[in-house]
Motif scaffolding. Sequence first.
Motif, short mmCIF file in Angstrom:
data_model
loop_
_atom_site.label_atom_id
_atom_site.label_comp_id
_atom_site.label_asym_id
_atom_site.label_seq_id
_atom_site.Cartn_x
_atom_site.Cartn_y
_atom_site.Cartn_z
N VAL A 155 2.88 4.70 -7.40
CA VAL A 155 3.14 6.11 -7.67
C VAL A 155 2.14 6.60 -8.71
CG1 VAL A 155 4.84 7.80 -8.43
CG2 VAL A 155 5.57 5.76 -7.17
N ALA A 156 1.50 7.75 -8.45
CA ALA A 156 0.58 8.34 -9.42
C ALA A 156 1.34 8.70 -10.69
CB ALA A 156 -0.09 9.58 -8.83
N THR A 157 0.62 8.78 -11.80
CA THR A 157 1.26 9.04 -13.08
C THR A 157 1.97 10.39 -13.12
OG1 THR A 157 -0.88 9.80 -13.89
CG2 THR A 157 -0.25 7.54 -14.40
N ASP A 158 1.47 11.38 -12.37
CA ASP A 158 2.15 12.68 -12.33
C ASP A 158 3.26 12.72 -11.28
OD1 ASP A 158 0.72 12.70 -10.00
OD2 ASP A 158 -0.55 14.41 -10.53
N GLU A 159 3.44 11.61 -10.52
CA GLU A 159 4.48 11.46 -9.51
C GLU A 159 4.36 12.47 -8.37
OE1 GLU A 159 8.39 11.32 -11.17
OE2 GLU A 159 8.05 9.38 -12.16
N ARG A 160 3.20 13.09 -8.22
CA ARG A 160 3.01 14.04 -7.13
C ARG A 160 2.50 13.37 -5.86
NH1 ARG A 160 -0.47 18.94 -9.44
NH2 ARG A 160 -0.10 19.66 -7.30
N SER A 161 1.93 12.20 -5.99
CA SER A 161 1.41 11.49 -4.83
C SER A 161 1.80 10.02 -4.89
CB SER A 161 -0.11 11.63 -4.73
OG SER A 161 -0.73 11.11 -5.89
N VAL A 162 1.82 9.43 -3.71
CA VAL A 162 2.22 8.04 -3.56
C VAL A 162 1.19 7.34 -2.69
CG1 VAL A 162 4.02 6.49 -2.70
CG2 VAL A 162 4.65 8.69 -3.69
N TRP A 163 0.82 6.14 -3.10
CA TRP A 163 -0.10 5.33 -2.30
C TRP A 163 0.62 4.09 -1.81
CZ3 TRP A 163 -4.94 6.82 -0.90
CH2 TRP A 163 -5.47 7.94 -1.56
N VAL A 164 0.44 3.80 -0.54
CA VAL A 164 1.13 2.69 0.09
C VAL A 164 0.11 1.79 0.78
CG1 VAL A 164 2.74 2.01 1.91
CG2 VAL A 164 3.27 3.97 0.45
N SER A 165 0.16 0.49 0.51
CA SER A 165 -0.67 -0.45 1.24
C SER A 165 0.07 -0.83 2.52
CB SER A 165 -0.95 -1.70 0.40
OG SER A 165 0.26 -2.35 0.05
N LEU A 166 -0.62 -0.78 3.64
CA LEU A 166 -0.02 -0.97 4.94
C LEU A 166 -0.16 -2.41 5.41
CD1 LEU A 166 -1.36 2.27 6.65
CD2 LEU A 166 0.77 1.95 5.38
#
Length: 345
Positions: free
Chosen positions: A248-259
């Motif tokens: 989760v980005a520090t501002d919680e606006r975006s999320v990154w997921v490894s597939l």
Amino acid sequence: MTSPLRINRVLGDRPFAEIGEPALAVADESRGLLAVAGTYEFDTAPVGVYDVGDLGCRALVRSGYPVHAMAFHPTFPLLVVGTGRYDGGYLFEGELLLIDLETSTGVSLIEHPLGRQVLALEWLTGQEQRVLMAPPDDWQDKHTWVEGHLAVVRRRDRRVVPPRSITGVELAGPRVAAPRCDSREAARCAVSSLSGDWDPRRDIRAVEELSDGRILATLDGAQAESWLLSGDRQWTVPDHKGGRDIVVATDERSVWVSLMRPEWEEPPQSLSGSRSRTGRSSSNCPPRRLWCAAPTVYRPSHPPGISGSAAGFVSGAAAGSIAGRSTASASGRPNRVKPGSPQPT
């Protein structure tokens, strides 16, 4: 001193949630029960027994082998389960499990350490049971995949059968035809007929809680999903193999997921970005153009100098945040990135 475990919320709860993808289903109409075995994954296969009235789970155990057969005892609250697999080189191994439905405990009955692969089961009486097994091995035997051995095991009281008490002599029997059956479609139909809104819940691989109480998770069959404080699912991003690690980005606006992607699969995408509020895609990045995200203290997933590995990138991404934290490239040198997308090499 330990504190008692308290359950605040159960997310994704539904009938047959313990099973995942059903592989076999057997009904006991006289007692209103349905035994369901799940698909064998990660060295385990769940076996659950459900009340067909309220769909509550009455017993749950896990087998160390794929499940091929199940049979309810005609009078006692017992379920016998036949399991097994080919070891990939020589032997057919498995277990004959006896499950007590009142205590949700099971014992393995075959004496030999490797057991036998059990293919079919049938109660002849309350004391006699017919067991169909694969041959012990495939040494110079081209018919092992279509034939098996049939035996009848006798016990006076099935409620007090000791573990590892069925000997090889008792399992000796004539060679008969033993075609391998695929029961997955029939199992899905049996489960779906009892719960119209059923769909399988598979393994949860990573969980993150946001500051507003929402829960993000990666799982088999979805890149990620978001759950609200109310217990309702906010969004889900379907994916045929699903997500693994979540950052989760520090501002919680975006999320990154490894597939979950093997290196050789096309397209070679192993990272996906989404908006935390909507689940809409924000960016997708191929693994060979990415820097490894890691926590403030760098712990390389591979020795320095090894680069270009999708697995190495994914392991790094699991450890830290994409935005505003210390990172390291595949060469092992620490770097700093600004909030936003990861930087290419």
